[in-house]
Design an enzyme around this catalytic site. Structure first.
Site, mmCIF file in Angstrom:
data_model
loop_
_atom_site.group_PDB
_atom_site.id
_atom_site.type_symbol
_atom_site.label_atom_id
_atom_site.label_comp_id
_atom_site.label_asym_id
_atom_site.label_seq_id
_atom_site.Cartn_x
_atom_site.Cartn_y
_atom_site.Cartn_z
ATOM 1 N N ASP A 118 14.309 -0.931 2.328
ATOM 2 C CA ASP A 118 15.025 -1.119 3.667
ATOM 3 C C ASP A 118 15.648 -2.322 3.272
ATOM 4 O OD1 ASP A 118 15.784 -1.743 6.161
ATOM 5 O OD2 ASP A 118 13.746 -2.067 6.863
ATOM 6 N N SER A 119 15.339 -3.649 3.284
ATOM 7 C CA SER A 119 16.274 -4.928 2.834
ATOM 8 C C SER A 119 16.329 -4.832 1.391
ATOM 9 C CB SER A 119 15.736 -6.289 3.447
ATOM 10 O OG SER A 119 14.347 -6.267 2.854
ATOM 11 N N GLY A 120 15.435 -4.372 0.688
ATOM 12 C CA GLY A 120 15.477 -4.463 -0.671
ATOM 13 C C GLY A 120 14.784 -5.745 -1.302
ATOM 14 N N LYS B 3 0.825 -1.111 -0.023
ATOM 15 C CA LYS B 3 0.136 -0.042 -0.025
ATOM 16 C C LYS B 3 0.792 1.306 0.001
ATOM 17 C CE LYS B 3 -3.573 -2.063 2.939
ATOM 18 N NZ LYS B 3 -4.159 -1.892 4.276
ATOM 19 N N ASP C 206 3.613 3.340 7.305
ATOM 20 C CA ASP C 206 2.670 3.054 8.271
ATOM 21 C C ASP C 206 3.311 2.132 9.470
ATOM 22 O OD1 ASP C 206 2.656 0.441 6.554
ATOM 23 O OD2 ASP C 206 1.371 -0.301 8.314
ATOM 24 N N GLU D 215 8.261 2.877 -5.447
ATOM 25 C CA GLU D 215 8.151 2.249 -3.928
ATOM 26 C C GLU D 215 8.198 3.605 -3.177
ATOM 27 O OE1 GLU D 215 7.594 0.274 -1.962
ATOM 28 O OE2 GLU D 215 8.276 -1.710 -2.288
ATOM 29 N N ASP D 216 7.712 3.435 -1.834
ATOM 30 C CA ASP D 216 7.929 4.213 -0.858
ATOM 31 C C ASP D 216 9.402 4.229 -0.337
ATOM 32 O OD1 ASP D 216 7.104 2.116 -0.106
ATOM 33 O OD2 ASP D 216 5.689 2.756 1.619
ATOM 34 N N THR E 206 11.816 -6.585 -1.241
ATOM 35 C CA THR E 206 10.444 -6.113 -2.159
ATOM 36 C C THR E 206 10.722 -5.875 -3.454
ATOM 37 O OG1 THR E 206 9.191 -5.616 -0.167
ATOM 38 C CG2 THR E 206 8.421 -4.867 -2.265
#
Ligand code: PRP
Length: 181
Positions: free
Chosen positions: A107-109, A47, A162, A103-104, A111
């Protein structure tokens, strides 16, 4: 604009004005790079990316369409396993199209890497990635083509981000107090 911070929030990390400046710079870079392209196929990752994508897309000067994918990670973002599952796919085939994943946060990459590999297999004409935020200590080896800015490795909310689906629609990015999670 409400002046008082929500009690869950420690501080504003990136102001609304600063975010919008970065969005404008990214939109200009993308518009320049894709000038002359028939149509850019924007893929928002649900989301979190819906707010960034809405602002970015409205500043692009190249023809574009908007579509979405949704994925779910097993465990928290940054989980060691890196297992990502597709929850919602695109509406159209992307073969031969110029595709930009939006993407927003990275972090780990996991996704972004999963989405990149998945879409690359569909033989687009080109495939690039854009993220507004990357965590400095996120330890991702995935290289983002268009990156807004980096933030420290703290839990952040707002502008699409979020915590348990809360604070997503704040116009700024804020650090969450440790006691809030
Ligand atoms: C967040 C964010 C990215 C992903 C980044 O999504 O929107 O998609 O984590 O983390 P990674 O680089 O470690 O893979 P989240 O799983 O929180 O879902 P949401 O966007 O629906 O909130």
């Amino acid at each position: 604009m409400i002046d008082e911070l929500h009690p869950d929030l420690a501080r504003v990390l990136v102001s609304e004005v600063t975010i919008q400046q970065h969005v404008q710079v990214l939109a200009q870079q993308i518009s320049t790079d894709y000038a002359g392209v028939d149509r850019l196929y924007l893929v928002g990752v649900l989301k979190g990316a819906f707010i960034f994508l809405a602002d970015l897309a409205r500043q692009l000067t190249v023809p574009h369409i908007v579509d979405f994918m949704a994925v779910s990670s097993y465990g928290q973002a940054g989980a060691v396993s890196g297992a990502v599952r597709l929850m919602m796919d695109l509406r159209e085939p992307i073969r031969g199209q110029h595709v930009l994943i939006v993407e927003d946060i990275v972090d780990s990459g996991h996704t972004l890497r999963y989405l990149y590999n998945t879409l690359q297999g569909r033989q687009p004409a080109s495939l690039k990635t854009c993220a507004l935020v990357r965590k400095q200590q996120g330890q991702t080896t995935f290289s983002v083509d268009y990156l807004g800015f980096e933030i420290p490795d703290v839990w952040v909310v707002g502008y699409g981000l979020d915590y348990a689906d809360r604070h997503r629609t704040l116009p700024y990015i804020a650090e969450l107090k440790p006691q809030a999670f």
